[in-house]
Design a protein around this motif. Structure first.
Motif, short mmCIF file in Angstrom:
data_model
loop_
_atom_site.label_atom_id
_atom_site.label_comp_id
_atom_site.label_asym_id
_atom_site.label_seq_id
_atom_site.Cartn_x
_atom_site.Cartn_y
_atom_site.Cartn_z
N ASN A 101 -35.60 -11.97 -67.83
CA ASN A 101 -36.58 -12.79 -68.55
C ASN A 101 -37.88 -12.82 -67.75
O ASN A 101 -37.93 -13.43 -66.68
N GLU A 102 -38.91 -12.19 -68.25
CA GLU A 102 -40.17 -12.06 -67.51
C GLU A 102 -40.82 -13.41 -67.24
O GLU A 102 -41.42 -13.62 -66.17
N GLU A 103 -40.71 -14.35 -68.16
CA GLU A 103 -41.32 -15.66 -67.93
C GLU A 103 -40.69 -16.36 -66.73
O GLU A 103 -41.38 -17.03 -65.96
N GLY A 104 -39.40 -16.20 -66.56
CA GLY A 104 -38.73 -16.78 -65.40
C GLY A 104 -39.20 -16.13 -64.11
O GLY A 104 -39.48 -16.81 -63.12
N LEU A 105 -39.31 -14.82 -64.11
CA LEU A 105 -39.78 -14.10 -62.93
C LEU A 105 -41.20 -14.51 -62.58
O LEU A 105 -41.53 -14.69 -61.40
N GLN A 106 -42.05 -14.69 -63.58
CA GLN A 106 -43.44 -15.04 -63.33
C GLN A 106 -43.55 -16.42 -62.70
O GLN A 106 -44.42 -16.65 -61.84
N PHE A 107 -42.66 -17.35 -63.08
CA PHE A 107 -42.71 -18.68 -62.48
C PHE A 107 -42.53 -18.60 -60.97
O PHE A 107 -43.27 -19.25 -60.21
N TYR A 108 -41.58 -17.81 -60.51
CA TYR A 108 -41.35 -17.74 -59.07
C TYR A 108 -42.43 -16.94 -58.35
O TYR A 108 -42.73 -17.21 -57.19
N ASP A 109 -43.04 -15.97 -59.04
CA ASP A 109 -44.25 -15.34 -58.47
C ASP A 109 -45.29 -16.41 -58.18
O ASP A 109 -45.89 -16.46 -57.09
N ASN A 110 -45.52 -17.26 -59.16
CA ASN A 110 -46.52 -18.33 -59.01
C ASN A 110 -46.13 -19.31 -57.91
O ASN A 110 -46.98 -19.75 -57.13
N LEU A 111 -44.86 -19.64 -57.85
CA LEU A 111 -44.36 -20.58 -56.85
C LEU A 111 -44.58 -20.04 -55.44
O LEU A 111 -45.11 -20.73 -54.55
N PHE A 112 -44.21 -18.78 -55.22
CA PHE A 112 -44.35 -18.19 -53.88
C PHE A 112 -45.82 -18.02 -53.51
O PHE A 112 -46.20 -18.19 -52.34
N ASP A 113 -46.65 -17.70 -54.48
CA ASP A 113 -48.09 -17.59 -54.21
C ASP A 113 -48.66 -18.94 -53.80
O ASP A 113 -49.53 -19.02 -52.92
N GLU A 114 -48.19 -19.99 -54.44
CA GLU A 114 -48.67 -21.33 -54.13
C GLU A 114 -48.24 -21.73 -52.71
O GLU A 114 -49.01 -22.32 -51.95
N LEU A 115 -47.00 -21.42 -52.34
CA LEU A 115 -46.54 -21.70 -50.98
C LEU A 115 -47.38 -20.95 -49.95
O LEU A 115 -47.75 -21.49 -48.90
N GLU A 116 -47.73 -19.70 -50.27
CA GLU A 116 -48.53 -18.89 -49.34
C GLU A 116 -49.91 -19.50 -49.11
O GLU A 116 -50.46 -19.42 -48.00
N LYS A 117 -50.47 -20.14 -50.14
CA LYS A 117 -51.78 -20.78 -50.00
C LYS A 117 -51.78 -21.82 -48.89
O LYS A 117 -52.79 -22.07 -48.24
N TYR A 118 -50.61 -22.44 -48.65
CA TYR A 118 -50.50 -23.49 -47.63
C TYR A 118 -49.75 -23.01 -46.39
O TYR A 118 -49.34 -23.82 -45.56
N ASN A 119 -49.61 -21.69 -46.29
CA ASN A 119 -48.93 -21.07 -45.14
C ASN A 119 -47.51 -21.60 -44.94
O ASN A 119 -47.04 -21.80 -43.82
#
Length: 471
Positions: A101-119
Motif C-alpha cells: 500500500n503506497e499510502e502507508g509507505l509514504q507515511f513512514y517516508d514522511n515520518l523518517f524525514d521529519e525525525l531527520e529534521k531534528y537529528n
C-alpha cells in the motif's frame, strides 16, 4: 564533565513508542486490521469479532495525523534516538498481498524525514507485539503456520528497500519471548482452543527463523545496518539462599536465556533438551532452519527492562514471563510492578558475561494515574516526580554498568508521550514525558502538555547525563 556521569560521547538517549499504541487512524489511507484492533482490553480477556467502540487504540492519540507536532516536541526535548514501529497492516493490509500500500509507505517516508529534521536517529521495530495483520491470524493461524514466515519476509524486504538510506537500526520483533504468555497477541495463534506448549514453541521457532531470514535480507540490502530482536528481561533472584530456590532461579533464568542464546549463538541451547523431553515437545526444525539461524545472528542485544522477579522451588513458574512472587526488599508502583534499578546493572553484567555484545535498553519506565495542574507560570503540566526519580535511578545504574566496562550504547524510555496501554487497553496508565488530553471514555481535545519530567530529561540529554549527578 564529571567523570562519574560519563555515558560516552555517542550514547543514544531517547524514548520509545509503537504504532499500535499511538498512531490511531486504524482504517485510514488503506490500512488493514491488525490484531490490536480486535483486542480492546487485556489480551487475557480475549478478542472481539470486529473493532469495537471501547477499543481506545483505534483512535488513540492520533499520532498518524499529528506526527509533525509530536516530533517537534521530541526535537525540543532533545531525543538523540526515537524508537517506534512500522504498522505491518499499513504496508500490507491483509498481509498476504503481493503489492504494498503506497499510502502507508509514504507515511513512514514522511515520518523518517521529519525525525531527520531534528537529528533524531530512528530505531525501528519491524513489527511490534499485536501488529500482525489480522487476516494472517485468521486465515493462517499466525506464526503457528510456517507460511507466515514468507509473508513477513516480503514485508521486511519491502520496507527495508524503501527506507535503507533512512534507518540504520532495525529490530525484527518486539519482546519475542512474550509468545509463550500471549500467543494470539504476539504471534497471531488462535486461542479458540487452548494453545498447547508444543504449539507455542513451534511458533517461537518460526519466529526465530523469520528473524534470522530478516537479518539476512537486511544485510543484503544494507551491509552496514545494525539489527537485533528485543526480549523482555525477566531476571530472577532466588527468594532465599536455600539451594532449591537458587536452582529454581537458574532454571527460570534459562527461560529468558533460551531466546537470547538462539539469536546470539545461532542454535538451540543444550539445557532445553531435557525440558522439551519432559514436556513431550518435538519441534519441526529443518536443516535449512539450522543453517539460516547459524549464519544470521543479532548485532547487539536489545531488551525491555521494568523489574526483576524472585524464584522459589515451592512455586515453580518457568512459563511465567513476570514473577508472581514479590521481593520483600523492593517497593512497587500503583500497578503492583516492583521497582529495582540496581537490578538493571545486575542484568547488564549478567548479559555481558554471557554474550559480550553491545546492548541497548529499548524500554524502561513506569506509569501512574496523572492529572493536569496549573504550574506557577500559568501553563498546565503534570508533577511526575516519581518518573524523574525512576528514570534517574535507572540511568545511574546504566552509568555504573558502563564504568564496569560494559558496552551499553543506548536507552529509550517507555514512553515518549502518553498513549493507550497495550496490555490493558487503558488511558489510565500514563507513561510519557508529554501528557495528552485523551481520556478513558474516549473524550478529550488531544492537546499535548509538557510534564515536569520533560524539562528534566531535556537537561539530562543536553549534558550527556551529567545533570543526573548535580546536587
Amino acid at each position: 564533565m564529571n567523570k562519574d556521569s560519563y555515558f560516552g560521547e555517542n550514547f543514544l538517549f531517547g524514548s520509545a513508542a509503537a504504532a499500535y499504541h499511538f498512531e490511531g487512524a486504524y482504517d485510514q489511507d488503506g490500512k488493514g486490521l491488525a490484531i490490536s484492533d480486535v483486542v480492546p482490553a487485556s489480551p487475557a480477556e480475549g478478542r472481539t469479532d470486529e473493532p469495537t467502540a471501547d477499543n481506545l487504540k483505534l483512535k488513540s492519540i492520533d499520532f498518524y495525523n499529528r506526527y509533525k507536532e509530536d516530533i517537534a516536541l521530541f526535537g525540543e526535548i532533545g531525543f538523540k534516538v526515537f524508537r517506534t514501529s512500522i504498522a505491518w497492516s499499513r504496508i500490507f493490509p491483509k498481509g498476504d498481498e503481493t503489492e504494498p500500500n503506497e499510502e502507508g509507505l509514504q507515511f513512514y517516508d514522511n515520518l523518517f524525514d521529519e525525525l531527520e529534521k531534528y537529528n533524531i536517529v530512528p530505531l525501528i521495530t519491524l513489527t511490534h507485539t499485536s501488529e500482525m495483520p489480522l487476516h494472517l491470524a485468521e486465515k493462517y493461524n499466525g506464526f503457528a503456520n510456517r507460511k507466515v514466515i514468507d509473508f513477513y519476509l516480503r514485508y521486511v524486504k519491502t520496507v527495508v528497500e524503501r527506507y535503507s538510506d533512512k534507518v540504520k537500526y532495525w529490530l525484527t520483533f518486539n519482546e519475542i519471548n512474550a509468545v509463550l504468555a500471549m500467543p494470539f497477541y504476539q504471534a497471531g495463534i488462535s486461542e479458540v482452543n487452548e494453545v498447547t506448549v508444543q504449539e507455542k514453541y513451534q511458533a517461537a521457532h518460526h519466529m526465530f527463523v523469520a528473524s534470522a531470514k530478516a537479518i539476512e535480507c537486511i544485510k543484503k540490502i544494507n551491509p552496514t545496518a545494525k539489527i537485533s530482536c528485543t526480549f523482555v528481561s525477566t531476571f530472577r533472584y532466588p527468594l532465599t539462599p536455600k539451594p532449591e530456590d537458587v536452582w529454581e532461579a537458574v532454571k527460570q533464568n534459562r527461560y529468558q536465556d533460551f531466546f537470547t542464546d538462539i539469536q546470539v549463538n545461532g542454535e538451540y541451547p543444550w539445557y532445553m533438551d531435557r525440558y522439551f523431553k519432559e514436556k513431550n515437545i518435538t519441534l519441526t526444525i529443518t536443516e535449512e532452519d539450522k543453517k539460516i539461524m547459524k549464519e544470521n545472528k543479532v548485532d547487539f542485544l536489545a531488551f525491555s527492562y521494568y523489574n526483576t522477579g524472585v524464584a522459589s522451588a515451592e512455586k515453580k513458574g518457568m512459563e511465567d514471563i513476570f514473577s508472581k512472587l514479590k521481593n520483600p526488599y523492593l517497593p512497587q508502583n500503583d500497578w503492583g510492578w516492583q521497582i529495582d534499578a540496581v537490578g538493571l546493572r545486575t542484568v547488564l553484567n549478567y548479559l555481558w558475561d554471557r554474550y559480550k555484545l553491545p546492548m541497548f535498553i529499548t524500554e524502561n519506565g513506569s506509569s501512574a494515574i496523572e492529572e493536569l495542574i496549573e504550574a506557577k507560570d500559568g501553563n498546565m503540566t503534570v508533577n511526575d516526580d516519581y518518573r524523574i526519580d525512576l528514570v534517574s535511578d535507572h540511568l545511574k545504574q546504566i552509568n555504573e554498568a558502563i564504568k564496569d566496562g560494559i558496552n551499553v550504547f543506548g536507552y529509550t524510555t517507555w514512553s515518549a508521550i502518553d498513549f493507550v496501554s497495550g496490555t490493558t487497553g487503558t488511558m489510565l496508565k500514563r507513561w510519557g514525558f508529554i501528557y495528552v488530553d485523551y481520556q478513558q471514555d474516549g473524550s478529550g481535545s488531544l492537546k499535548r502538555y509538557k510534564k515536569r519530567s520533560f524539562d528534566w530529561y531535556k537537561k539530562v540529554i543536553e549534558t550527556n547525563g551529567e545533570y543526573l549527578f548535580e546536587k
